[in-house]
Design an enzyme around this catalytic site. Structure first.
Site: not given
Length: 219
Positions: A175-176
């Site tokens: 997600c990052h």
């Protein structure tokens, strides 16, 4: 908050690509470039196919650690092991007579359709075949990442079913990843995406690319 990610969405390009992400075709172009360098440098990485034709990239690596406490992996000192003789496979000795036990790492690189970025899956086994626990994996994360781990433990390094093999694997949540990669100033050629990404995220879980990858990418 991170959400689940899919590897099975229809074969279509998203209307808008987030900065730092990569199209699936670009991902595989970058993988081929990475594997070409791997063949020249260490020969560890290869493309694997499942029965249904799905593909992922795999490497196995043995690490030896010096344990200050045989009941924990925290604070362990890891070194790459290129050759292990059969009679020394379970325990090695250094000049100062410290015990060195061997861990086997298996790394898989997959593409996430949901996040349009690569994902690193991995498992770590001891010499007796026992899987290293998630708590021990967290303990092995380098100190430089401990603050983030304490805040995002379950969305940083966690365990889930491998999307292609159906087996429990640890993984670094993607997600990052796009935010990380959009701030990589040297990434001007998408073929170098995998090398830049692995160089950034690999050390979190004990994966260190040889410096030769960076030298070849710069040339």
């Amino acid at each position: 908050m991170c959400i689940g990610h899919s590897f099975y969405l229809p074969d279509r390009e998203p209307a808008i690509m987030a900065a730092g992400s990569i199209l699936e075709d670009e991902f595989w172009d970058s993988i081929i470039y990475f594997l070409t360098l791997s063949d020249k440098i260490d020969g560890k990485w290869t493309i694997m196919k499942t029965k249904d034709g799905s593909r992922y990239v795999m490497a196995k690596e043995n690490m030896k650690r010096t344990e200050s406490n045989e009941n924990t992996l925290e604070g362990a000192d890891f070194h790459n092991v290129t050759e292990i003789e059969e009679e020394d496979a379970s325990t090695l000795r250094t000049d100062d007579n410290k015990d060195l036990s061997i861990l086997t790492y298996e790394f898989h690189i997959l593409y996430s359709q949901s996040y349009s970025v690569p994902v690193l899956y991995f498992n770590v086994h001891m010499q007796n075949g026992k899987l290293v626990s998630l708590e021990e994996i967290w303990n092995m994360v380098p100190d430089v990442h401990k603050d983030r781990l304490s805040q995002e433990r379950w969305t940083f390094v966690s365990q889930q079913e491998h999307p292609l093999l159906g087996l429990p694997f640890y993984h670094l949540h993607p997600c990052h990843t796009a935010d990380l990669m959009k701030n990589t100033p040297t990434l001007t050629d998408k073929r170098q995406y995998i090398i830049s990404w692995l160089s950034a995220v690999g050390p979190v879980v004990g994966l260190h690319l040889p410096l030769e990858y960076g030298k070849h990418s710069a040339s």
